[in-house]
Scaffold this motif. Structure first.
Motif, PDB file in Angstrom:
ATOM      1  N   MET A   1       9.579   7.260  -2.368  1.00  0.00           N
ATOM      2  CA  MET A   1       9.441   7.727  -3.886  1.00  0.00           C
ATOM      3  C   MET A   1       8.516   5.862  -4.464  1.00  0.00           C
ATOM      4  N   ILE A   2       8.295   5.998  -5.236  1.00  0.00           N
ATOM      5  CA  ILE A   2       6.782   5.127  -5.178  1.00  0.00           C
ATOM      6  C   ILE A   2       7.420   4.189  -6.687  1.00  0.00           C
ATOM      7  N   LYS A   3       7.352   2.889  -6.460  1.00  0.00           N
ATOM      8  CA  LYS A   3       7.914   1.928  -7.469  1.00  0.00           C
ATOM      9  C   LYS A   3       7.714   0.992  -8.074  1.00  0.00           C
ATOM     10  N   PRO A   4       7.677   0.411  -8.716  1.00  0.00           N
ATOM     11  CA  PRO A   4       7.488  -0.972  -8.921  1.00  0.00           C
ATOM     12  C   PRO A   4       7.852  -1.875  -7.478  1.00  0.00           C
ATOM     13  N   GLY A   5       6.346  -3.031  -6.864  1.00  0.00           N
ATOM     14  CA  GLY A   5       7.385  -3.597  -5.906  1.00  0.00           C
ATOM     15  C   GLY A   5       6.619  -3.633  -4.515  1.00  0.00           C
ATOM     16  N   GLN A   6       5.978  -2.210  -4.333  1.00  0.00           N
ATOM     17  CA  GLN A   6       5.737  -1.991  -2.924  1.00  0.00           C
ATOM     18  C   GLN A   6       4.187  -2.177  -2.973  1.00  0.00           C
ATOM     19  N   ILE A   7       3.887  -2.369  -1.671  1.00  0.00           N
ATOM     20  CA  ILE A   7       2.909  -2.595  -1.304  1.00  0.00           C
ATOM     21  C   ILE A   7       2.206  -2.112  -0.181  1.00  0.00           C
ATOM     22  N   TYR A   8       0.801  -1.507  -0.759  1.00  0.00           N
ATOM     23  CA  TYR A   8       0.370  -0.239   0.330  1.00  0.00           C
ATOM     24  C   TYR A   8      -1.152  -0.330   0.848  1.00  0.00           C
ATOM     25  N   ARG A   9      -1.058  -0.534   1.813  1.00  0.00           N
ATOM     26  CA  ARG A   9      -2.833  -0.113   2.802  1.00  0.00           C
ATOM     27  C   ARG A   9      -2.881   0.742   2.285  1.00  0.00           C
ATOM     28  N   THR A  10      -4.473   1.078   2.419  1.00  0.00           N
ATOM     29  CA  THR A  10      -5.493   1.690   1.561  1.00  0.00           C
ATOM     30  C   THR A  10      -6.729   1.813   2.430  1.00  0.00           C
ATOM     31  N   ASN A  11      -7.850   3.143   2.614  1.00  0.00           N
ATOM     32  CA  ASN A  11      -8.979   2.876   3.652  1.00  0.00           C
ATOM     33  C   ASN A  11      -8.855   3.758   2.947  1.00  0.00           C
ATOM     34  N   SER A  12     -10.643   3.139   2.473  1.00  0.00           N
ATOM     35  CA  SER A  12     -11.515   3.923   2.541  1.00  0.00           C
ATOM     36  C   SER A  12     -12.997   4.013   2.315  1.00  0.00           C
ATOM     37  N   LYS A  13     -14.363   4.685   2.198  1.00  0.00           N
ATOM     38  CA  LYS A  13     -15.201   4.024   2.135  1.00  0.00           C
ATOM     39  C   LYS A  13     -15.746   2.318   1.607  1.00  0.00           C
TER      40      LYS A  13
END
Length: 74
Positions: A1-13
Motif C-alpha cells: 500500500m502506497i502511503k506518506p513517508g515512503q521513499i522509492y527509487r525510480t529509474n528513467s531516461k
C-alpha cells in the motif's frame, strides 16, 4: 500500500530519482517530492513496481532521513 513517508527509487531516461510520498492516494494519484526538491503529482500505481527504500511515519521524517539525503545506501 502506497502511503506518506515512503521513499522509492525510480529509474528513467532522466536518471535515478528518490521520491518521497507526501500525500495519501486520492483518486489513484499522490504527491511526491524528489531528492532534488521537485514536486510531482503521479499515479500511485506507478510505484507498485519500484524499489521501496525506507518507510517513516511522516513524510517530514522521510525527507530528513539519511536514505533520502543519500547518506545511507541499501
Amino acid at each position: 500500500m502506497i502511503k506518506p513517508g515512503q521513499i522509492y527509487r525510480t529509474n528513467s531516461k532522466m536518471g535515478t530519482r528518490l521520491h518521497c510520498i507526501t500525500t495519501k492516494v486520492v483518486r489513484g494519484k499522490c504527491y511526491t517530492i524528489t531528492h532534488e526538491g521537485r514536486g510531482y503529482l503521479l499515479w500511485a500505481e506507478d510505484f507498485k513496481n519500484k524499489k521501496l527504500i525506507a518507510e517513516y511515519s511522516t513524510w517530514q521524517e522521510a525527507v530528513n532521513s539519511p536514505e533520502f539525503k543519500g547518506e545511507k545506501h541499501d
